[in-house]
Design an enzyme around this catalytic site. Structure first.
Site, PDB file in Angstrom:
ATOM      1  N   ASP A  98      25.977  46.279  43.506  1.00 31.04           N
ATOM      2  CA  ASP A  98      27.005  47.037  44.215  1.00 31.04           C
ATOM      3  C   ASP A  98      26.661  48.520  44.264  1.00 31.04           C
ATOM      4  O   ASP A  98      26.490  49.167  43.230  1.00 31.04           O
ATOM      5  CB  ASP A  98      28.356  46.850  43.521  1.00 31.04           C
ATOM      6  N   ARG A 134      34.075  43.703  34.161  1.00 30.84           N
ATOM      7  CA  ARG A 134      35.424  43.918  34.688  1.00 30.84           C
ATOM      8  C   ARG A 134      36.452  44.257  33.614  1.00 30.84           C
ATOM      9  O   ARG A 134      37.179  45.251  33.701  1.00 30.84           O
ATOM     10  CB  ARG A 134      35.855  42.669  35.446  1.00 30.84           C
ATOM     11  N   SER A 180      28.978  42.438  37.775  1.00 30.41           N
ATOM     12  CA  SER A 180      29.959  41.698  38.562  1.00 30.41           C
ATOM     13  C   SER A 180      29.811  40.195  38.395  1.00 30.41           C
ATOM     14  O   SER A 180      28.700  39.649  38.392  1.00 30.41           O
ATOM     15  CB  SER A 180      29.813  42.051  40.047  1.00 30.41           C
ATOM     16  N   ASP A 195      20.467  46.991  40.298  1.00 25.91           N
ATOM     17  CA  ASP A 195      21.900  46.756  40.312  1.00 25.91           C
ATOM     18  C   ASP A 195      22.246  46.315  41.740  1.00 25.91           C
ATOM     19  O   ASP A 195      21.440  46.485  42.662  1.00 25.91           O
ATOM     20  CB  ASP A 195      22.638  48.045  39.932  1.00 25.91           C
ATOM     21  N   GLY A 221      29.991  50.077  36.959  1.00 23.72           N
ATOM     22  CA  GLY A 221      28.848  49.541  36.214  1.00 23.72           C
ATOM     23  C   GLY A 221      29.202  48.671  35.036  1.00 23.72           C
ATOM     24  O   GLY A 221      28.332  47.976  34.504  1.00 23.72           O
ATOM     25  N   ASP A 248      22.959  52.783  40.485  1.00 26.20           N
ATOM     26  CA  ASP A 248      23.803  53.871  40.994  1.00 26.20           C
ATOM     27  C   ASP A 248      24.886  54.274  40.010  1.00 26.20           C
ATOM     28  O   ASP A 248      25.495  55.331  40.168  1.00 26.20           O
ATOM     29  CB  ASP A 248      24.454  53.479  42.321  1.00 26.20           C
ATOM     30  N   ASN A 250      30.907  38.395  40.708  1.00 30.53           N
ATOM     31  CA  ASN A 250      30.817  37.999  42.112  1.00 30.53           C
ATOM     32  C   ASN A 250      29.412  38.175  42.676  1.00 30.53           C
ATOM     33  O   ASN A 250      29.220  38.036  43.883  1.00 30.53           O
ATOM     34  CB  ASN A 250      31.789  38.835  42.950  1.00 30.53           C
TER      35      ASN A 250
END
Length: 253
Positions: A26, A71, A146, A24, A68, A204, A148
């Protein structure tokens, strides 16, 4: 053998012997989870105040309903926890639209502004692990909800470590279900050309850990950046660390 922090040494895999490692982004490779958290807080504080929603939004809500997930799924999940239902809308909705997509796009605008003004750097322990795995020839990929992800990876200077990236854009295009469904981690293994059972996932988020576990990954390393080790284990983590430096070769043996 180290036992400090959130490390559980007897269950950590040796990533240097894995067929592939999928991370992952972020909160695992970069501290962008903190930027995401601030952006969500700003947007939901405004939404809750305007609509009189109680109880107030907290960090616990982020970990329980948003972290996780893709969005718009995160927005819907959070509002549903307060018994609030609004139209889904369209991906093209402007940020001021009172729809799931509009609120999600509002958050993305806040995140993008913060990212471009503040920049981002990888966690030192994560960067050290990426370099070690690259030197060992281990194939690596990113599985992030994400949209992004590519911008964050480029901004952090770590895009070249990864053969593949499965992000929110890929998930939307391929109609992949959001984490905790196994779809995104299954697609990551397929694109990397490895069997999930021979690969390691590093996550995470509770939803992400559950996604990798349900996808059948041989090992799922939970990175405790605030979710809590017990919660990550309950979701399917086979080992817990508080810093990816614990996964370097001398620490994993």
């Amino acid at each position: 053998m180290r036992t400090s922090g959130g490390l559980v040494p007897d269950t950590l895999p040796d990533l240097h012997r894995a067929a592939g490692v999928l991370f992952d982004l972020d909160g695992v490779l970069t501290p962008t989870a903190e930027v995401h958290m601030r952006a969500w807080q700003k947007v939901f504080d405004q939404v809750f105040a305007r609509w009189g929603i109680e109880p107030p939004y907290t960090d616990a809500d982020y970990f329980a309903y948003v972290d996780g997930k893709k969005r718009y799924d995160g927005v819907a999940s959070l509002l549903r926890s307060r018994n609030v239902e609004i139209p889904w809308g369209e991906v093209s909705d402007p940020p001021e639209a009172e729809t799931i997509c509009g609120i999600g796009n509002r958050k993305n605008a806040a995140f993008a502004t913060a990212l471009r003004s503040e920049g981002i750097a990888p966690y030192p322990g994560s960067l050290a692990l990426l370099r070690s795995l690259r030197d060992a020839g281990v194939p690596m990929g990113v599985v992030s909800s994400s949209k992004n992800a590519e911008e964050v990876l480029a901004s952090a200077g770590i895009r070249d470590f990864f053969r593949i990236v499965v992000d929110g854009v890929v998930a939307e295009r391929g109609h992949l279900a959001s984490k905790p469904a196994p779809d995104m981690f299954l697609e990551g293994a397929r694109m990397l050309g490895v069997e999930p059972a021979a690969a390691v996932a590093v996550e995470d988020a509770v939803a992400g850990v559950a996604s990798a576990a349900s996808a059948g990954y041989g090992s799922v390393v939970g990175v405790d950046r605030g979710a809590g080790p017990d919660v990550l284990r309950a979701a399917g983590a086979t080992g817990i660390v508080d810093d990816l430096a614990h996964l370097l070769a001398d620490a994993a043996r």
